[in-house]
Design an enzyme around this catalytic site. Sequence first.
Site, short mmCIF file in Angstrom:
data_model
loop_
_atom_site.label_atom_id
_atom_site.label_comp_id
_atom_site.label_asym_id
_atom_site.label_seq_id
_atom_site.Cartn_x
_atom_site.Cartn_y
_atom_site.Cartn_z
N GLY A 259 0.81 -1.22 0.00
CA GLY A 259 0.00 0.00 0.00
C GLY A 259 0.84 1.27 0.00
O GLY A 259 0.66 2.15 -0.83
N GLU A 296 0.52 5.83 7.54
CA GLU A 296 1.93 6.15 7.28
C GLU A 296 2.36 7.37 8.10
O GLU A 296 3.47 7.42 8.62
CB GLU A 296 2.20 6.37 5.79
CG GLU A 296 1.75 5.24 4.87
CD GLU A 296 2.19 3.85 5.30
OE1 GLU A 296 3.25 3.71 5.93
OE2 GLU A 296 1.44 2.88 5.01
N HIS A 299 3.10 6.48 11.68
CA HIS A 299 4.39 5.80 11.85
C HIS A 299 5.51 6.78 12.22
O HIS A 299 6.54 6.35 12.74
CB HIS A 299 4.80 5.10 10.56
CG HIS A 299 4.36 3.66 10.46
ND1 HIS A 299 4.51 2.76 11.48
CD2 HIS A 299 3.82 2.96 9.43
CE1 HIS A 299 4.07 1.56 11.10
NE2 HIS A 299 3.64 1.67 9.85
N1 B3K Z 1 5.86 -0.56 6.67
C1 B3K Z 1 5.33 -0.76 5.36
C2 B3K Z 1 5.29 -2.17 4.91
C3 B3K Z 1 6.56 -2.69 4.39
C4 B3K Z 1 6.36 -4.06 3.80
C5 B3K Z 1 7.63 -4.69 3.40
N2 B3K Z 1 7.40 -5.91 2.69
C6 B3K Z 1 3.96 -0.18 5.23
C7 B3K Z 1 3.21 0.00 6.48
O1 B3K Z 1 2.88 -0.90 7.19
O2 B3K Z 1 2.95 1.13 6.80
ZN ZN Z 2 2.57 0.19 8.91
#
Ligand code: B3K
Ligand code: ZN
Length: 851
Positions: A259, A296, A299
Amino acid sequence: MTQAQAKHLKDYQAPAYTISHIDLNFDLKGNETTVVATSKVQRVGQHTENLILVGEQINLQSVLINGDKAQYQEANNELVIQTNLDDFELTLVTLQDPEANSSLEGLYMSDGAYCTQCEAEGFRRITYFLDRPDVLAIYTVRVEADKTAFPFLLSNGNLVEKGETTAGRHYVRWEDPFPKPSYLFALVAGDFDLLEDKFVTRSGREVKLQVFVDKGNLHKANHAMVSLQKSMAWDENRFDLEYDLDIYMIVAVDFFNMGAMENKGLNVFNTKYVLADTASATDEDYHGIESVVGHEYFHNWTGNRVTCRDWFQLSLKEGLTVFRDQEFSSDLGSRAVNRIQAIRVMKNQQFAEDAGPMSHPIRPESVIEMNNFYTVTVYNKGAEVIRMMHTILGEKNFQLGMKCYFERHDGQAVTCDDFVNAMESASGIDLGLFRNWYSQAGTPVVSVTDSFDADKKQYQLTVKQSVQSQGEKGKLLHIPFSVELLDAEGQSINNQVLAVKQTEQTFTFDGIESMPVPSLLQDFSAPVRLDYEFNVDQLVHLTRFATSEVARWEASVGLFSQAVWQNVESLSAKESMHLDPRVIEAVRGVILDENIDKALVAEILAFPTAAALIEQVDTVNLDALQAAREFVVDELAEACLDELVTRYRSLITEDNPAARAFKNICLVLLSRVSSEYEQLVTEQYKAAANMTDSLAALKAAVSGQLSCKDALMQDFEQKWLSTPLVMDKWFSLQASQNTPEVLEVIKSLTKHESFSFNNPNRVRSLIGFFVAANTYQFHEANGSGYEYLTDILIKLNELNPQTAARMITPLIQFSKFDLERQQKMKQCLLRLKGLPNLSKDLFEKVEKALA
Ligand code: B3K
Ligand code: ZN
């Protein structure tokens, strides 16, 4: 195979060296792209071990230590460097060919733009490095490229310098002041349209916001921008967290494995989660964009400022951030509908994962390919575990816990235990038993029996818990078990969260006048299977009176499911099928009730899919399930025909997502019953002022296999041929058809001008949709669906292993099907196992499935 070695959580060791600074210099020049990486390396503690860096598919040109040629060996994806120095500068030069990189990990090209994806272990495809999340470095990045083709050169942090070089080339230098692990590094170079805006943080700092999209799509970037601004404000208000850099960039790219990605200050997004206007995106797309943009953004604190010590701790950032994005969506929209959607993911996908060969705790203990662990277990069950802590502690204590977590760990790489410790210290609430949720795989079962004593006016609930994993009895858990009791009039007489902490516990409720109807595990207060024998009258009562809208939906799912399973039994007893009139009345009541949220009605009328029903049982006769499920839906639709038509007509004039959802589910149900309603479908298609309505009409035409179907599908195709994200919807509709010809249709569509095996969105919308959502046809008894998926996986194994490994899921979750089907699925897995160049990604899943 040396590649396919498992790593274990118990073997974790702190790194022998660390890297405090890295300067990266990218000279982007097609297949002559070079990367110069200059790292400041320090030995940690006193030892004489070599420095071991990891790399994959690296074309190494030179290795210098403090400017001199270094002693090194390169083997088995490692660069081993011998040195006595404790503190030195290491310079590596690598040569890259981004265009040849179809795996979409490391540095690759997406439709003319350079782009990176480093999580989990993609940075090691750019240079040899200590590519592990507990090595936090300050990054400075210089990017140089052709000025006309790549006017935007982006990386993390703040832009500190730019200029021209020779022959039409230019460069930019970026500095990220926050130390970060390599998985958060990003670079993008390309030509885009740019939407700019700003956000003023509550402390008065102005942050520049930029959304980069493919040329010609500027008008579709606005919703993402607004979603970002809402996310920033929400995180300040609800979590007391403010953004830290002066710039926040989002770049939408066409070629992306998932995504989106939360790289510090430079999020890279799949176009699916950025681009939207009402003509081309549905209400559901709008909701998806808001939630992924939020995810995002959130995060930045939960993941970036405080990151994971090792990849086994992935749920530390993902479970928590999913919880935060769910709360964001619930605070902004309908809490009940958001909760229902989250519960569906848990029951339909996570329970299936836990019942299959890939079952793992939210903190896995052993991993071959990390990319295989970005799962519904780590993400969604992980979020449920955080939600349970929130339920046990309450919002106030939970927020104190968050504060404590950041006070202790800002700027660090930590573990899930560190998070629970912070929650415990801040609240003073004992989470000792609760910690078992992190190490226990499998779905716990909570069995409930009840009794009423009229003399004592006492109602008792006896609650037993058990969990199994790989045939073994699991650990005792602390389960917050939410209960509401309703009296005969539907009044709520008790509503509380019971702390279930023993194998068996009895809870007594005093002062109860008559046998109540219990609403159990309300709002899915814990990620467990509830085992309680509800009868039809109880479920009808709950659909009408439960205080929680989610509980009313759950009860409707129970009614529908029971009706299906009873008919499956009738079929196997060679009796005729039948639908209890009480079920019809309950559904009719929902359709007619003007006071229920229309979005909730739409959820109720969406009746459990075949895949959802399969998750409720241990073994399934698919043919009987199909006959029974379709019978029940048809009976309901026919019995409620007048009500559906009336509501449909009155909803046409309403212009909001909830009304559209209700109206459109009415249309789909009507189109099943009789071709008489075909006119409504064509009228809606022609009159539609937005994608939600036109797609719903198309869906009704396809699912009812109406005679207008081909003409409408053709019209839609012509109209949207040059809009890939809309063509994805068309591909999925094609793949959704419950007809024997569907497989041939799909095969020929792989040659369609809009289709490409290199683009994961296309592959997922056509083939991924077929295997995951067209349950009856994928599981066609002759095994043709399995064979086809296997052919595709063989192709993707080389092209894009990550996408292959995601799509294999329905082939490894075979345990509930009949032996013939199981046999056919295993044959296919054996075919994959025999591949000479099987990727780690597929290897891990195939091995586990065949074990
Ligand atoms: N942290 C990324 C996902 C990465 C996947 C790697 N195969 C997106 C998310 O969870 O925000
Ligand atoms: Zn994530």
